[in-house]
Design a protein around this motif. Structure first.
Motif: not given
Length: 267
Positions: A155-167
């Motif tokens: 298995s592997m993991k794909i990210s639900q990244s934090s766009l809010v945190g970035a901008v």
């Protein structure tokens, strides 16, 4: 050989051979009509068991491939949103620099601020985008587990990244103008890192999907060698069995006439 009435060994032997030949004919017809070498479990009990397991493995592999394709679509959609966010950040940084123009009037600066605020609101909308009701981005960042093999061992993991945190720090033109321009560049760096992660995960999924395709072809070939009928070989068997049935029927008919000799002797 004695001439008798109560028994006819020749006819019995011919009937037994006819029955055997007819069974071979029916089996060949069944195999050719179904395309399967194993028309019933008794044809090859061990081979049938292996074929069943291979067929199930093929189905699971196809299901995993569907899951990986959907996960890849998720990442591609996420990457597209990040690209839009990057273009938006580029314009925000440009507006922040333009506000440093000493020749601009307060009204001009106010117009820049209005555009900046609208673009920041667009970043907020982008961060709430989803794929089939699954959020593309979360706050804080979370991971989704994607299984890469039909047995679930990889298995592997794909990210639900934090766009809010970035901008989130790029919230007003005043906050990022002049000496505070590093806030925008830091946001752009964070977004660039997120896009790199997205691309790396999508690349791995694509290779995993290609590997599954190769594996499925190999499994189908293996199952075919066990389960599928060789038409050339089976048509040869069919012709032989058909000839034996016809000759057996003819010989049985002649054997049944042997007892007629006893009747003639009694006349």
């Amino acid at each position: 050989m004695a001439v008798v009435i109560n028994s006819n060994p020749a006819a019995a032997y011919a009937a037994a051979n006819l029955l055997k030949s007819n069974n071979l004919l029916q089996k060949s017809l069944s195999r050719l009509s179904s395309g399967s070498r194993i028309s019933e479990p008794a044809d090859d009990a061990g081979g049938n068991a292996v074929s069943m397991k291979l067929a199930a493995e093929i189905k699971r592999t196809e299901a995993v491939a569907i899951n990986l394709s959907n996960a890849l679509s998720f990442l591609q959609t996420q990457g597209g949103v990040m690209k839009s966010a990057s273009a938006t950040l580029d314009r925000l940084s440009e507006l922040a620099v333009l506000t440093g123009d000493v020749t601009k009037s307060p009204a001009d600066l106010s117009n820049y601020s209005v555009e900046f605020d609208n673009l920041f609101a667009e970043l907020g909308k982008l961060s709430s985008d989803s794929f089939n009701s699954i959020n593309l981005f979360t706050e804080p960042k979370t991971d989704l587990t994607v299984h890469l093999s039909q047995d679930g061992s990889q298995s592997m993991k794909i990210s639900q990244s934090s766009l809010v945190g970035a901008v989130s720090a790029v919230n007003s033109i005043a906050a990022v103008s002049g000496a505070n321009m590093s806030i925008v560049t830091d946001a752009m760096q964070s977004l660039a890192t997120m896009m790199a992660d997205n691309g790396a995960q999508a690349s791995r999924l694509q290779f995993a999907l290609d590997s599954l395709g190769v594996n499925r072809v190999s499994l189908e070939a293996a199952n075919s060698r066990i389960y599928d009928v060789d038409v050339a070989t089976e048509t040869t068997k069919l012709a032989r069995a058909n000839l034996l049935v016809q000759s057996g029927a003819s010989m049985l008919s002649q054997a049944n006439t042997v007892s007629q000799l006893a009747l003639k002797l009694l006349q």
